[in-house]
Design a protein around this motif. Structure first.
Motif, PDB file in Angstrom:
ATOM      1  N   CYS A   1       0.836  -1.212   0.000  1.00 32.34           N
ATOM      2  CA  CYS A   1       0.000   0.000   0.000  1.00 32.34           C
ATOM      3  C   CYS A   1       0.865   1.254   0.000  1.00 32.34           C
ATOM      4  O   CYS A   1       1.658   1.463   0.908  1.00 32.34           O
ATOM      5  N   PRO A   2       0.712   2.109  -1.011  1.00 38.25           N
ATOM      6  CA  PRO A   2       1.536   3.319  -1.103  1.00 38.25           C
ATOM      7  C   PRO A   2       1.164   4.365  -0.061  1.00 38.25           C
ATOM      8  O   PRO A   2       1.910   5.315   0.151  1.00 38.25           O
ATOM      9  N   ASN A   3       0.015   4.193   0.581  1.00 36.65           N
ATOM     10  CA  ASN A   3      -0.457   5.181   1.550  1.00 36.65           C
ATOM     11  C   ASN A   3      -0.372   4.702   2.993  1.00 36.65           C
ATOM     12  O   ASN A   3      -0.817   5.416   3.900  1.00 36.65           O
TER      13      ASN A   3
ATOM     14  N   CYS B   1      -6.919   5.562   2.302  1.00 37.67           N
ATOM     15  CA  CYS B   1      -7.009   4.778   1.055  1.00 37.67           C
ATOM     16  C   CYS B   1      -7.520   5.641  -0.086  1.00 37.67           C
ATOM     17  O   CYS B   1      -8.647   6.121  -0.051  1.00 37.67           O
ATOM     18  N   THR B   2      -6.688   5.834  -1.103  1.00 34.26           N
ATOM     19  CA  THR B   2      -7.104   6.563  -2.310  1.00 34.26           C
ATOM     20  C   THR B   2      -7.506   5.597  -3.426  1.00 34.26           C
ATOM     21  O   THR B   2      -7.639   6.010  -4.573  1.00 34.26           O
ATOM     22  N   GLU B   3      -7.691   4.316  -3.081  1.00 32.21           N
ATOM     23  CA  GLU B   3      -7.908   3.269  -4.093  1.00 32.21           C
ATOM     24  C   GLU B   3      -6.736   3.265  -5.079  1.00 32.21           C
ATOM     25  O   GLU B   3      -6.872   2.893  -6.233  1.00 32.21           O
ATOM     26  N   CYS B   4      -5.590   3.720  -4.570  1.00 29.27           N
ATOM     27  CA  CYS B   4      -4.324   3.828  -5.303  1.00 29.27           C
ATOM     28  C   CYS B   4      -4.293   4.941  -6.342  1.00 29.27           C
ATOM     29  O   CYS B   4      -3.310   5.075  -7.075  1.00 29.27           O
TER      30      CYS B   4
ATOM     31  N   ALA C   1      -2.128   2.518   4.386  1.00 28.92           N
ATOM     32  CA  ALA C   1      -3.514   2.484   4.868  1.00 28.92           C
ATOM     33  C   ALA C   1      -3.913   1.145   5.481  1.00 28.92           C
ATOM     34  O   ALA C   1      -4.970   1.046   6.103  1.00 28.92           O
ATOM     35  N   ILE C   2      -3.070   0.113   5.298  1.00 24.40           N
ATOM     36  CA  ILE C   2      -3.446  -1.242   5.727  1.00 24.40           C
ATOM     37  C   ILE C   2      -2.679  -1.624   6.989  1.00 24.40           C
ATOM     38  O   ILE C   2      -1.480  -1.404   7.083  1.00 24.40           O
TER      39      ILE C   2
ATOM     40  N   PRO D   1      -5.669  -0.818  -7.887  1.00 20.47           N
ATOM     41  CA  PRO D   1      -5.417  -0.989  -6.455  1.00 20.47           C
ATOM     42  C   PRO D   1      -4.423  -2.132  -6.215  1.00 20.47           C
ATOM     43  O   PRO D   1      -4.689  -3.286  -6.576  1.00 20.47           O
ATOM     44  N   GLN D   2      -3.282  -1.785  -5.617  1.00 21.65           N
ATOM     45  CA  GLN D   2      -2.222  -2.784  -5.456  1.00 21.65           C
ATOM     46  C   GLN D   2      -2.605  -3.898  -4.488  1.00 21.65           C
ATOM     47  O   GLN D   2      -2.205  -5.056  -4.672  1.00 21.65           O
ATOM     48  N   CYS D   3      -3.370  -3.582  -3.465  1.00 22.39           N
ATOM     49  CA  CYS D   3      -3.780  -4.629  -2.511  1.00 22.39           C
ATOM     50  C   CYS D   3      -4.660  -5.667  -3.198  1.00 22.39           C
ATOM     51  O   CYS D   3      -4.518  -6.871  -2.949  1.00 22.39           O
TER      52      CYS D   3
ATOM     53  N   ILE E   1      -8.371  -1.576   6.439  1.00 25.06           N
ATOM     54  CA  ILE E   1      -7.975  -0.414   5.642  1.00 25.06           C
ATOM     55  C   ILE E   1      -8.523   0.840   6.322  1.00 25.06           C
ATOM     56  O   ILE E   1      -9.712   0.910   6.629  1.00 25.06           O
TER      57      ILE E   1
HETATM   58 FE1  SF4 Z   1      -3.727   0.982  -0.132  1.00 23.64          FE
HETATM   59 FE2  SF4 Z   1      -4.291   1.171  -2.706  1.00 23.64          FE
HETATM   60 FE3  SF4 Z   1      -5.278  -0.845  -1.277  1.00 23.64          FE
HETATM   61 FE4  SF4 Z   1      -6.202   1.606  -0.843  1.00 23.64          FE
HETATM   62  S1  SF4 Z   1      -6.403   0.440  -2.757  1.00 23.64           S
HETATM   63  S2  SF4 Z   1      -5.599   0.140   0.719  1.00 23.64           S
HETATM   64  S3  SF4 Z   1      -4.379   2.868  -1.212  1.00 23.64           S
HETATM   65  S4  SF4 Z   1      -3.132  -0.479  -1.741  1.00 23.64           S
END
Ligand code: SF4
Ligand code: SF4
Length: 82
Positions: free
Chosen positions: A18-20, A37-40, A22-23, A47-49, A32
């Motif tokens: 997660c780049p933010n 969470c910006t949904e990436c 948030a997890i 979304p990387q997750c 989350i």
């Molecule tokens: Fe993090 Fe992106 Fe997953 Fe949101 S969608 S929790 S920003 S990895």
């Protein structure tokens, strides 16, 4: 924001992606933080997750539904560019 459902097996694969930041591990499953969470959006096209979760238990959070403009504004706020 996305959310993690109770199908989560606590494998910890998503957290470092997660780049933010948030997890995090929660009481029963990983969680989350909706405010992070910006949904990436701003970082990645997808979304990387969701990309890495082996059990596909990460979904759109109906309690925190946001459009692209709102997600972009959150990204700017988080990165100090707002
Ligand atoms: Fe993090 Fe992106 Fe997953 Fe949101 S969608 S929790 S920003 S990895
Ligand atoms: Fe849970 Fe999926 Fe994250 Fe693993 S990758 S901790 S199963 S949400």
């Amino acid at each position: 924001s996305l959310k993690i459902t109770d199908e989560c097996i606590n494998c910890d694969v998503c957290e470092p992606e997660c780049p933010n930041g948030a997890i995090s591990p929660g009481a029963e499953t990983y969680d989350i933080a909706p405010e992070k969470c910006t949904e990436c959006v701003g970082h990645y096209d997808t979304p990387q997750c969701v990309e890495v979760c082996p059990v596909d238990c990460i979904i759109k959070d109906p309690a925190h539904a946001e459009n692209q403009d709102q997600l972009w504004a959150k990204f700017q706020k988080l990165t100090g560019n707002a």
